[in-house]
Scaffold this motif. Structure first.
Motif, PDB file in Angstrom:
ATOM      1  N   SER A 195      -6.732 -19.880  22.446  1.00 30.31           N
ATOM      2  CA  SER A 195      -6.317 -19.549  20.713  1.00 30.31           C
ATOM      3  C   SER A 195      -7.206 -18.765  20.184  1.00 30.31           C
ATOM      4  N   ASN A 196      -8.380 -18.443  20.532  1.00 27.73           N
ATOM      5  CA  ASN A 196      -9.362 -17.530  19.617  1.00 27.73           C
ATOM      6  C   ASN A 196      -9.309 -17.890  18.221  1.00 27.73           C
ATOM      7  N   THR A 197      -9.441 -19.123  18.074  1.00 27.56           N
ATOM      8  CA  THR A 197      -9.141 -19.938  16.604  1.00 27.56           C
ATOM      9  C   THR A 197     -10.506 -19.472  15.793  1.00 27.56           C
ATOM     10  N   ARG A 198     -10.380 -18.951  14.495  1.00 29.99           N
ATOM     11  CA  ARG A 198     -11.464 -18.587  13.733  1.00 29.99           C
ATOM     12  C   ARG A 198     -11.784 -19.783  13.057  1.00 29.99           C
ATOM     13  N   VAL A 199     -13.054 -19.871  12.998  1.00 31.15           N
ATOM     14  CA  VAL A 199     -13.870 -20.948  12.561  1.00 31.15           C
ATOM     15  C   VAL A 199     -14.932 -20.408  11.616  1.00 31.15           C
ATOM     16  N   CYS A 200     -14.921 -21.147  10.332  1.00 34.29           N
ATOM     17  CA  CYS A 200     -15.853 -20.559   9.355  1.00 34.29           C
ATOM     18  C   CYS A 200     -16.715 -21.794   9.035  1.00 34.29           C
ATOM     19  N   ILE A 201     -18.208 -21.453   8.925  1.00 39.49           N
ATOM     20  CA  ILE A 201     -19.214 -22.138   8.797  1.00 39.49           C
ATOM     21  C   ILE A 201     -19.640 -21.877   7.114  1.00 39.49           C
ATOM     22  N   CYS A 202     -19.677 -22.888   6.371  1.00 41.59           N
ATOM     23  CA  CYS A 202     -19.750 -22.639   4.935  1.00 41.59           C
ATOM     24  C   CYS A 202     -21.082 -23.387   4.452  1.00 41.59           C
ATOM     25  N   PHE A 203     -22.085 -22.619   3.744  1.00 38.98           N
ATOM     26  CA  PHE A 203     -23.315 -23.495   3.327  1.00 38.98           C
ATOM     27  C   PHE A 203     -23.741 -22.663   2.184  1.00 38.98           C
ATOM     28  N   ILE A 270     -14.491 -24.846   8.380  1.00 39.02           N
ATOM     29  CA  ILE A 270     -13.131 -24.757   8.183  1.00 39.02           C
ATOM     30  C   ILE A 270     -12.391 -24.124   9.196  1.00 39.02           C
ATOM     31  N   ALA A 271     -11.405 -24.606   9.926  1.00 34.57           N
ATOM     32  CA  ALA A 271     -10.752 -23.829  10.978  1.00 34.57           C
ATOM     33  C   ALA A 271      -9.456 -23.346  10.638  1.00 34.57           C
ATOM     34  N   ASP A 272      -9.046 -22.190  11.119  1.00 30.69           N
ATOM     35  CA  ASP A 272      -7.931 -21.438  10.873  1.00 30.69           C
ATOM     36  C   ASP A 272      -6.673 -22.405  11.564  1.00 30.69           C
ATOM     37  N   GLY A 273      -5.671 -22.582  10.836  1.00 30.64           N
ATOM     38  CA  GLY A 273      -4.528 -23.368  11.147  1.00 30.64           C
ATOM     39  C   GLY A 273      -4.728 -24.770  10.706  1.00 30.64           C
ATOM     40  N   SER A 274      -5.714 -25.173  10.077  1.00 29.67           N
ATOM     41  CA  SER A 274      -5.838 -26.623   9.765  1.00 29.67           C
ATOM     42  C   SER A 274      -6.278 -26.804   8.356  1.00 29.67           C
ATOM     43  N   PRO A 275      -5.420 -27.735   7.539  1.00 27.32           N
ATOM     44  CA  PRO A 275      -5.450 -28.026   6.203  1.00 27.32           C
ATOM     45  C   PRO A 275      -6.452 -28.851   5.806  1.00 27.32           C
ATOM     46  N   PHE A 276      -7.493 -28.983   6.946  1.00 32.20           N
ATOM     47  CA  PHE A 276      -8.676 -30.110   6.430  1.00 32.20           C
ATOM     48  C   PHE A 276      -9.717 -29.404   6.883  1.00 32.20           C
TER      49      PHE A 276
END
Length: 500
Positions: A195-203, A270-276
C-alpha cells in the motif's frame, strides 16, 4: 549474437531488479518505458502520452481518475510541447521544468523508477525523456474525496463541528489551523509493502520528550505489513506487550482533541485513508473526559465525570453482582425485593448465570446486527430485538423481568463510556461467570486483578493509571474534578511529569 537470448537475459534482470525494488533510469526511453509497461501490464487506467520535447522523444504517464485532466492538459502538457530552448543535460531539464514551465507547488525527481509508483498512484504525472536518466514527477491530484464533516463518533455539545477525513493533507491542515506554531512538527514515513501508505508523526517540539518520538518512530519503522488500510492497524505496534483488556493508545476523530493532546506533550499518528488519529501515551482517566467538560462550569464537569465513572462500574460489575446476590448472597437484599426476584426467577427454565449470559449475548447480537445492517433496516432490527427480548421473552417466561432491567442499565452505562465499550463488553461476561461460581469473593478478586492489570500498563514510562496510581498532585486539578480556566491556564500539564 542470439537476439532472443539477450532479450531473455534483459527481462530476467528487469524482473530481478523489480523484486529488489530498485531499477535505475537508463536514459534510454524504450528501455525505461518497457519497464513501466511490464510492471503496469493490463492496467487500463494508466495512460501514456508520447510527444517530442526539445527534439527528444518523451512520454507522459499518469493514472486516470487520480489526476485532474485540466491540470494535466493546461498546466503540464501544453507548456511542455511549447518549450523551445537549448538543453545540454538532465540538470538543465530539471531547472527548465521547475523555473519556466511547471507552475505547480509539488515537483519531484526520481532516479529509481521503482520509487515512482507510489507517486504515480498518488496523483502525480511522470515524465521520462530520452537520454535523461531521471524521471520528473508533477503533482496533478484530482481524485474525489470526502469533504470535512461533523464528527460521528465523538459528538460534542459545544465543540467544533469538524472532524478528520480520509485525506492526509486535509487532516494535517486541520491540525495546522489550530496550532499555528513553528514547533509543530509533522514527519512522514511510509508503511505497507503493497500500500505504501503515508503516515504522519505529529508532535510539538517544545513540549514533547524526545525519547517518546524516537521510540514511536522505531516502532513504526519496524512495522512489517502488506497494506495499512486503517490507522487502527498500528495500535498493536504502539501498545504495551502485556495481555490486557485495555489499550494505552488513544484514538480520536477530532482535530481539536488531538491538538490538546499534543499541547500536553504527546505524539499523534495520522494515516492516509483513515479518518481517525492515534495518540500516545493514553491514560485510563481520559476515557471519562470529553472536550465539552472544558466548556462547562467546574462543578458541572465534576458531576458529569463522576456520572461517567459510575456508569463504568455499572456496565462492568452490575450483572455479576446481581448474579452473585441471587446465587450466594440473598441476605444482601431486603425481604420484599428478594421475594419479588425469587418469584420472577422461578418462572424461568434457566439458572441465573446461564440466563444472564444468554441475555447479554442476545443483546450483543442485536447491537451488531443493527450496526452492520443498512441504516434503513438497522432501526427495524433494534425494534424487533427490543420486542423479542424485552416483551415476548418475559411474557413467555424465558427471561425474568429483573434481568431485562439489569441488561438495559448495563447497555446504557456502556454507551456513556463508549471508549471502553470493547473492554467492558468482554469483562462483563467474565464477571458474570465469576459471580455465578464464586460470589462476592470471586468478584472482588477479579476486580483486584483488573486494577493490577491497569496499573501494569506502562509502554512509554507513563503509567496507564496515572494520575491515580501512582498519584500526581499536580494533575489532580484536571482528573475527575476540573478547576477553572484561571487556574488551568497558569501552568501547562505535560505528560512526562507523570513518569515513574
Amino acid at each position: 549474437m542470439n537476439f532472443f537470448k539477450s532479450n531473455e537475459n534483459y527481462l530476467t534482470k528487469q524482473v530481478e531488479a523489480s523484486n529488489q525494488k530498485s531499477f535505475s533510469a537508463t536514459g534510454k526511453l524504450s528501455t525505461d518505458l518497457s519497464f513501466f509497461e511490464s510492471m503496469l501490464e493490463g492496467d487500463s487506467d494508466v495512460l501514456y502520452r508520447n510527444f517530442t520535447l526539445l527534439g527528444k522523444r518523451a512520454t507522459l504517464i499518469f493514472c486516470d481518475g487520480l489526476c485532474n485532466s485540466k491540470t494535466v492538459n493546461e498546466i503540464i502538457f501544453k507548456p511542455l510541447i511549447k518549450l523551445d530552448k537549448p538543453l545540454f543535460s538532465g540538470k538543465d531539464m530539471s531547472r527548465l521544468l521547475t523555473e519556466e514551465t511547471y507552475s505547480g507547488a509539488d515537483f519531484k525527481t526520481e532516479e529509481n523508477l521503482y520509487d515512482v509508483f507510489p507517486l504515480l498512484f498518488s496523483g502525480f504525472c511522470i515524465l521520462i525523456v530520452d537520454t535523461v536518466k531521471t524521471a520528473f514527477c508533477f503533482s496533478a491530484q484530482g481524485f474525489e474525496k470526502r469533504a470535512v464533516d461533523q464528527p460521528y463518533t465523538e459528538v460534542q455539545e459545544k465543540g467544533a463541528m469538524e472532524s478528520f477525513v480520509e485525506n492526509l493533507t486535509d487532516n494535517t491542515a486541520l491540525l495546522r489551523r489550530r496550532l499555528k506554531t513553528p514547533f509543530l512538527k509533522i514527519e512522514e514515513i511510509k508503511i505497507g509493502s503493497s500500500s505504501n501508505t503515508r503516515v504522519c508523526i505529529c508532535f510539538l517540539k517544545d513540549r514533547v520528550k524526545g525519547e517518546y518520538v524516537k521510540r514511536i518512530k522505531k516502532r513504526l519503522q519496524s512495522v512489517n505489513i502488506d497494506a495499512l488500510l486503517s490507522a487502527d492497524y498500528l495500535t498493536p505496534f504502539l501498545d504495551t506487550d502485556y495481555l490486557s483488556f485495555f489499550s494505552s493508545v488513544g484514538r480520536t476523530e477530532r482535530p481539536d482533541t488531538l491538538s490538546s493532546k499534543l499541547i500536553e506533550g504527546r505524539v499523534g499518528i495520522i494515516a492516509d485513508g483513515s479518518p481517525f488519529a492515534l495518540f500516545v501515551p493514553f491514560l485510563f482517566t481520559e476515557c471519562f473526559q470529553t472536550l465539552d467538560d472544558y466548556s462547562y462550569r467546574p462543578y458541572y464537569s465534576l458531576f458529569i465525570r463522576a456520572l461517567r465513572l459510575l456508569c463504568f462500574f455499572i456496565s462492568v460489575l452490575l450483572p455479576g453482582l446481581y448474579v452473585a446476590v441471587c446465587v450466594f448472597h440473598q441476605e444482601a437484599l431486603s425481604q420484599a425485593l428478594l421475594v419479588e426476584i425469587a418469584v420472577q426467577e422461578n418462572i424461568t427454565p434457566f439458572s441465573i448465570t446461564v440466563e444472564a449470559l444468554t441475555v447479554h449475548l442476545m443483546y450483543e447480537i442485536v447491537r451488531e446486527a443493527g450496526l452492520r445492517m443498512p441504516k434503513a433496516v438497522g432501526h427495524a432490527v433494534s425494534i424487533v430485538g427490543a420486542l423479542v427480548i424485552g416483551e415476548a421473552a418475559v411474557t413467555a417466561g424465558i427471561i425474568a423481568a429483573p434481568m431485562v432491567i439489569i441488561v438495559a442499565l448495563t447497555a446504557i452505562g456502556s454507551f456513556v463510556v463508549s471508549p471502553f465499550y470493547e473492554s467492558v463488553s468482554v469483562l462483563r461476561l467474565v464477571f458474570i461467570l465469576v459471580g455465578g461460581t464464586a460470589g462476592f469473593f470471586g468478584i472482588m478478586l477479579l476486580f483486584g486483578v483488573t486494577v493490577i492489570n491497569i496499573c501494569a500498563l506502562n509502554p512509554y514510562n507513563v503509567p496507564y493509571s496515572a494520575s491515580l496510581l501512582p498519584s500526581n498532585i499536580g494533575s489532580f486539578r484536571d482528573v475527575f474534578f476540573r478547576k477553572g480556566w484561571k487556574t488551568l491556564s497558569g501552568r501547562t500539564l505535560k505528560i512526562d511529569r507523570m513518569e515513574k
